[in-house]
Motif scaffolding. Structure first.
Motif, PDB file in Angstrom:
ATOM      1  N   ASP A 162     -33.345  64.407   6.587  1.00 45.74           N
ATOM      2  CA  ASP A 162     -33.842  63.050   6.816  1.00 45.74           C
ATOM      3  C   ASP A 162     -35.264  63.042   7.346  1.00 45.74           C
ATOM      4  O   ASP A 162     -35.952  62.022   7.295  1.00 45.74           O
ATOM      5  CB  ASP A 162     -32.908  62.275   7.760  1.00 45.74           C
ATOM      6  CG  ASP A 162     -32.679  62.999   9.073  1.00 45.74           C
ATOM      7  OD1 ASP A 162     -33.281  64.074   9.267  1.00 45.74           O
ATOM      8  OD2 ASP A 162     -31.900  62.487   9.898  1.00 45.74           O
ATOM      9  N   GLN A 251     -26.911  54.274   2.824  1.00 48.54           N
ATOM     10  CA  GLN A 251     -27.521  55.563   2.505  1.00 48.54           C
ATOM     11  C   GLN A 251     -27.275  55.811   1.020  1.00 48.54           C
ATOM     12  O   GLN A 251     -26.135  56.020   0.607  1.00 48.54           O
ATOM     13  CB  GLN A 251     -26.887  56.673   3.346  1.00 48.54           C
ATOM     14  CG  GLN A 251     -27.144  56.558   4.824  1.00 48.54           C
ATOM     15  CD  GLN A 251     -28.312  57.402   5.282  1.00 48.54           C
ATOM     16  OE1 GLN A 251     -29.027  58.000   4.464  1.00 48.54           O
ATOM     17  NE2 GLN A 251     -28.508  57.474   6.577  1.00 48.54           N
ATOM     18  N   TYR A 270     -32.916  54.507   1.628  1.00 52.66           N
ATOM     19  CA  TYR A 270     -32.340  53.957   2.862  1.00 52.66           C
ATOM     20  C   TYR A 270     -32.541  52.452   2.942  1.00 52.66           C
ATOM     21  O   TYR A 270     -33.593  51.919   2.568  1.00 52.66           O
ATOM     22  CB  TYR A 270     -32.996  54.610   4.081  1.00 52.66           C
ATOM     23  CG  TYR A 270     -32.343  54.213   5.392  1.00 52.66           C
ATOM     24  CD1 TYR A 270     -31.122  54.757   5.765  1.00 52.66           C
ATOM     25  CD2 TYR A 270     -32.951  53.301   6.245  1.00 52.66           C
ATOM     26  CE1 TYR A 270     -30.512  54.399   6.957  1.00 52.66           C
ATOM     27  CE2 TYR A 270     -32.355  52.936   7.442  1.00 52.66           C
ATOM     28  CZ  TYR A 270     -31.131  53.488   7.792  1.00 52.66           C
ATOM     29  OH  TYR A 270     -30.525  53.117   8.964  1.00 52.66           O
ATOM     30  N   ALA A 285     -32.392  50.158  -0.433  1.00 44.21           N
ATOM     31  CA  ALA A 285     -32.304  51.614  -0.557  1.00 44.21           C
ATOM     32  C   ALA A 285     -32.775  52.089  -1.931  1.00 44.21           C
ATOM     33  O   ALA A 285     -33.442  53.125  -2.049  1.00 44.21           O
ATOM     34  CB  ALA A 285     -30.870  52.069  -0.297  1.00 44.21           C
TER      35      ALA A 285
END
Length: 361
Positions: A162, A251, A270, A285
Motif C-alpha cells: 500500500d 479496495q 481505493y 476505486a
C-alpha cells in the motif's frame, strides 16, 4: 447590473415566493424523516458537499426540494462558514467493525462474508406498501478478526504494497483551501474524487471496464461500518475520540503484468466515502487505479486516465454553476455577437454579389 434587467427585484421576490410555495406540500416532511429513510441520498449529499452531518444534509435536501446538486451546493456554502480547529488523525479502517463486508475475490475469508443491508439480492419490483420487517437479533458471539483481503494477498507479495518501504507520509494538501495544480499527488486526487459527482465517476469507472482505461478489476473488499474519529488536541498532547462516523471503503484489485523494474502482481484502486455509498466508493476505486497509469509505465490513452480531464470535470458544484449560469442575462454579450454576425453577413453578401457580377456565365 445590465440596464435591461433593472427593476427586476420584485420579479425575483415573486419567484422566491413561488418556489417556497411549490415546496410546501400538504404535509411537512421533516429533516429527521429524510435522514432516517433516505440514508443513501443523504450520504451522497454529505460526500459531495464535503461535510459529514446527516441532519444538515437532510435539511439541505428539504430546502432544495430534492434537487441533489442544489443541496450539495447549499452544504458546501455552509461548510465555508465553519471554523477550523485542526486535522483529525487518519482513520484506521483496518479496525473498522463492519455492518457489511463482502469480497468478490474469495468465498471464504477470515471473519466471513457479511451481507448487511444491501439491494444486491432484492427483486427490482415496486412494492404496494413499504413495511419494516423484523431483523434477527445478533447472536452475541465474539467477533472474529477481519483482516483486509488485500493484506492477505500482500503477505504473499501478490499485490503491490500500500506504500513503498521508504515512504514517508507527507502532509496532504487541502483542495478546499488551495487551488488544484497538475500533476497532483495521489492523496490530492483521492480528495477530489471523494467529493466528485457520483454519476460522472460511475460513467468513468464503467468506461475502464469496457476497455477505456486498461483495468481488469476485482472487488477485493467492500466494508461499511462506523469508525471512531480521533483528534490530537495540542493542549492535551495526545489523541482523543470526538465521535463516530459511518463510512464505506472499497479496495479494488486490478491485474498488472509487471515490468523490467516490478514483478508481476496485482495493483490497487481505493475508494472511501461517507455513509452508505458503495457505488461511489467502487467508482472512485476504479478511477483511482486508472489515474495511476504513469506509476506503472502504462500509456494514458483514455479519458479516465487523463488527470486534468477527470479532476477538472468531476466537481459537480463547479459544473452546475458553469452550466446553469447560461440561464442568467447575457443580453449585452448576445447583442455584441448579433451585431458582428450581421456585419459579417453583409460583407459576405457584398463579396458574393461582386463575384456574381464578374461571372462570365
Amino acid at each position: 447590473m445590465y440596464v435591461a434587467v433593472k427593476g427586476g427585484e420584485k420579479a425575483i421576490e415573486n419567484a422566491h415566493a413561488l418556489l417556497a410555495k411549490r415546496g410546501s406540500g400538504q404535509e411537512r416532511v421533516t429533516a429527521q424523516q429524510i435522514s432516517e429513510q433516505m440514508g443513501v441520498l443523504v450520504s451522497r449529499v454529505m460526500n459531495e458537499g464535503s461535510l459529514y452531518d446527516p441532519e444538515l444534509a437532510a435539511k439541505a435536501l428539504l430546502q432544495a426540494q430534492g434537487d441533489v446538486l442544489e443541496a450539495i451546493t447549499l452544504l458546501r456554502s455552509y461548510r465555508t462558514t465553519l471554523p477550523r480547529f485542526g486535522v483529525t488523525a487518519a482513520l484506521d479502517t483496518g479496525a473498522l467493525p463492519p455492518e457489511r463486508r463482502i469480497s468478490a475475490t474469495f468465498k471464504d475469508i477470515p471473519g466471513g462474508q457479511q451481507l448487511g443491508a444491501t439491494f444486491d439480492y432484492t427483486h427490482r419490483l415496486l412494492a404496494e406498501e413499504l413495511h419494516t420487517p423484523e431483523v434477527p437479533a445478533a447472536q452475541g458471539e465474539a467477533a472474529e478478526a477481519m483482516p483486509r483481503v488485500t493484506d492477505l494477498l500482500g503477505r504473499s507479495a501478490l499485490v503491490e504494497p500500500d506504500h513503498p518501504q521508504d515512504w514517508a507520509d507527507p502532509e496532504p494538501g487541502d483542495l478546499t483551501r488551495e487551488p488544484a495544480t497538475f500533476p497532483m499527488s495521489r492523496a490530492e486526487r483521492l480528495q477530489a474524487l471523494a467529493r466528485g459527482d457520483e454519476g460522472f465517476l460511475l460513467s468513468l469507472g464503467y468506461s475502464t471496464q469496457r476497455g477505456f482505461g486498461n483495468t481488469h478489476p476485482f472487488a477485493g473488499e467492500v466494508r461499511i461500518g462506523e469508525i471512531e474519529v480521533l483528534f490530537e488536541a495540542p493542549e492535551i498532547g495526545h489523541e482523543v475520540p470526538i465521535g463516530r462516523i459511518e463510512v464505506t471503503e472499497c479496495q479494488m484489485v486490478n491485474q498488472f503484468v509487471g515490468s523490467a523494474e516490478k514483478p508481476p502482481q496485482f495493483t490497487r484502486g481505493y475508494g472511501l466515502s461517507f455513509g452508505r455509498a458503495e457505488r461511489k466508493a467502487m467508482s472512485m476505486a476504479l478511477v483511482d487505479r486508472a489515474l495511476r497509469a504513469a506509476e506503472f509505465g502504462e500509456r494514458a490513452v483514455s479519458p479516465a486516465q487523463d488527470e486534468e480531464f477527470v479532476i477538472s470535470h468531476c466537481d459537480n458544484v463547479q459544473a452546475t454553476g458553469f452550466v446553469e449560469h447560461l440561464k442568467l442575462p447575457h443580453y449585452v454579450d448576445f447583442q455584441a455577437e448579433l451585431v458582428l454576425l450581421r456585419q459579417l453577413g453583409a460583407e459576405f453578401g457584398q463579396s458574393t454579389d461582386g463575384r456574381a457580377s464578374n461571372d462570365p456565365d
